[in-house]
Design a protein around this motif. Sequence first.
Motif, PDB file in Angstrom:
ATOM      1  N   TYR A   3      -3.255 -13.180 -94.530  1.00  0.00           N
ATOM      2  CA  TYR A   3      -4.296 -12.779 -95.473  1.00  0.00           C
ATOM      3  C   TYR A   3      -4.811 -14.012 -96.196  1.00  0.00           C
ATOM      4  O   TYR A   3      -4.185 -15.076 -96.162  1.00  0.00           O
ATOM      5  N   GLN A   4      -5.959 -13.868 -96.842  1.00  0.00           N
ATOM      6  CA  GLN A   4      -6.521 -14.908 -97.691  1.00  0.00           C
ATOM      7  C   GLN A   4      -6.770 -14.305 -99.052  1.00  0.00           C
ATOM      8  O   GLN A   4      -7.040 -13.118 -99.175  1.00  0.00           O
ATOM      9  N   ALA A   5      -6.690 -15.140-100.085  1.00  0.00           N
ATOM     10  CA  ALA A   5      -6.888 -14.636-101.442  1.00  0.00           C
ATOM     11  C   ALA A   5      -7.715 -15.629-102.246  1.00  0.00           C
ATOM     12  O   ALA A   5      -7.707 -16.825-101.977  1.00  0.00           O
ATOM     13  N   LEU A   6      -8.412 -15.108-103.226  1.00  0.00           N
ATOM     14  CA  LEU A   6      -9.153 -15.905-104.187  1.00  0.00           C
ATOM     15  C   LEU A   6      -8.603 -15.551-105.557  1.00  0.00           C
ATOM     16  O   LEU A   6      -8.619 -14.391-105.955  1.00  0.00           O
ATOM     17  N   ILE A   7      -8.075 -16.532-106.272  1.00  0.00           N
ATOM     18  CA  ILE A   7      -7.435 -16.294-107.563  1.00  0.00           C
ATOM     19  C   ILE A   7      -8.485 -16.378-108.665  1.00  0.00           C
ATOM     20  O   ILE A   7      -9.232 -17.346-108.756  1.00  0.00           O
ATOM     21  N   ARG A   8      -8.523 -15.354-109.515  1.00  0.00           N
ATOM     22  CA  ARG A   8      -9.440 -15.325-110.659  1.00  0.00           C
ATOM     23  C   ARG A   8      -8.638 -15.113-111.942  1.00  0.00           C
ATOM     24  O   ARG A   8      -7.596 -14.470-111.931  1.00  0.00           O
ATOM     25  N   ASP A   9      -9.162 -15.637-113.055  1.00  0.00           N
ATOM     26  CA  ASP A   9      -8.503 -15.434-114.343  1.00  0.00           C
ATOM     27  C   ASP A   9      -8.963 -14.118-114.966  1.00  0.00           C
ATOM     28  O   ASP A   9      -9.706 -13.346-114.344  1.00  0.00           O
ATOM     29  N   ALA A  10      -8.532 -13.826-116.186  1.00  0.00           N
ATOM     30  CA  ALA A  10      -8.868 -12.561-116.849  1.00  0.00           C
ATOM     31  C   ALA A  10     -10.372 -12.407-117.082  1.00  0.00           C
ATOM     32  O   ALA A  10     -10.876 -11.289-117.171  1.00  0.00           O
ATOM     33  N   SER A  11     -11.097 -13.517-117.133  1.00  0.00           N
ATOM     34  CA  SER A  11     -12.554 -13.464-117.330  1.00  0.00           C
ATOM     35  C   SER A  11     -13.306 -13.303-116.026  1.00  0.00           C
ATOM     36  O   SER A  11     -14.532 -13.179-116.021  1.00  0.00           O
ATOM     37  N   GLY A  12     -12.610 -13.361-114.910  1.00  0.00           N
ATOM     38  CA  GLY A  12     -13.251 -13.223-113.613  1.00  0.00           C
ATOM     39  C   GLY A  12     -13.675 -14.542-112.997  1.00  0.00           C
ATOM     40  O   GLY A  12     -14.296 -14.566-111.938  1.00  0.00           O
ATOM     41  N   VAL A  59     -13.098 -18.130-111.073  1.00  0.00           N
ATOM     42  CA  VAL A  59     -12.193 -18.634-110.049  1.00  0.00           C
ATOM     43  C   VAL A  59     -11.285 -19.700-110.653  1.00  0.00           C
ATOM     44  O   VAL A  59     -11.735 -20.596-111.366  1.00  0.00           O
ATOM     45  N   VAL A  60      -9.993 -19.592-110.374  1.00  0.00           N
ATOM     46  CA  VAL A  60      -9.021 -20.587-110.829  1.00  0.00           C
ATOM     47  C   VAL A  60      -9.018 -21.717-109.800  1.00  0.00           C
ATOM     48  O   VAL A  60      -8.639 -21.518-108.651  1.00  0.00           O
ATOM     49  N   ALA A  61      -9.488 -22.889-110.214  1.00  0.00           N
ATOM     50  CA  ALA A  61      -9.562 -24.039-109.305  1.00  0.00           C
ATOM     51  C   ALA A  61      -8.802 -25.209-109.900  1.00  0.00           C
ATOM     52  O   ALA A  61      -8.674 -25.331-111.116  1.00  0.00           O
ATOM     53  N   ASN A  62      -8.296 -26.060-109.033  1.00  0.00           N
ATOM     54  CA  ASN A  62      -7.620 -27.290-109.429  1.00  0.00           C
ATOM     55  C   ASN A  62      -6.404 -27.033-110.326  1.00  0.00           C
ATOM     56  O   ASN A  62      -6.147 -27.772-111.260  1.00  0.00           O
ATOM     57  N   GLN A  63      -5.662 -25.961-110.033  1.00  0.00           N
ATOM     58  CA  GLN A  63      -4.459 -25.630-110.789  1.00  0.00           C
ATOM     59  C   GLN A  63      -3.378 -25.156-109.825  1.00  0.00           C
ATOM     60  O   GLN A  63      -3.681 -24.577-108.782  1.00  0.00           O
ATOM     61  N   ASN A  64      -2.132 -25.387-110.180  1.00  0.00           N
ATOM     62  CA  ASN A  64      -1.026 -24.847-109.398  1.00  0.00           C
ATOM     63  C   ASN A  64      -0.894 -23.357-109.695  1.00  0.00           C
ATOM     64  O   ASN A  64      -0.997 -22.930-110.841  1.00  0.00           O
ATOM     65  N   VAL A  65      -0.667 -22.563-108.647  1.00  0.00           N
ATOM     66  CA  VAL A  65      -0.588 -21.106-108.790  1.00  0.00           C
ATOM     67  C   VAL A  65       0.595 -20.598-107.978  1.00  0.00           C
ATOM     68  O   VAL A  65       0.840 -21.049-106.871  1.00  0.00           O
TER      69      VAL A  65
END
Length: 67
Positions: A25-34, A36-42
């Motif tokens: 699968y593939q996923a796109l991580i978003r924060d509570a505001s919607g 995209v979370v970029a350049n961060q460890n997740v």
Amino acid sequence: MKYLIHILLFLPSILQAQAPEGINYQALIRDASGLVVANQNVGIQLSLLQGSASGSAIYKETFFTHY
């Protein structure tokens, strides 16, 4: 000879029926505001639960991304 023909006919279907080692699968991580979370460890944990949302985990994978 008849049994050999049956084995040769059904062998490919038996070999293809093996369970995969994981789920693709593939996923796109978003924060509570919607956004995209970029350049961060997740860290991500995927669990398949039996019966209901509070059921026991029958499969679990954990992933960590590194920026």
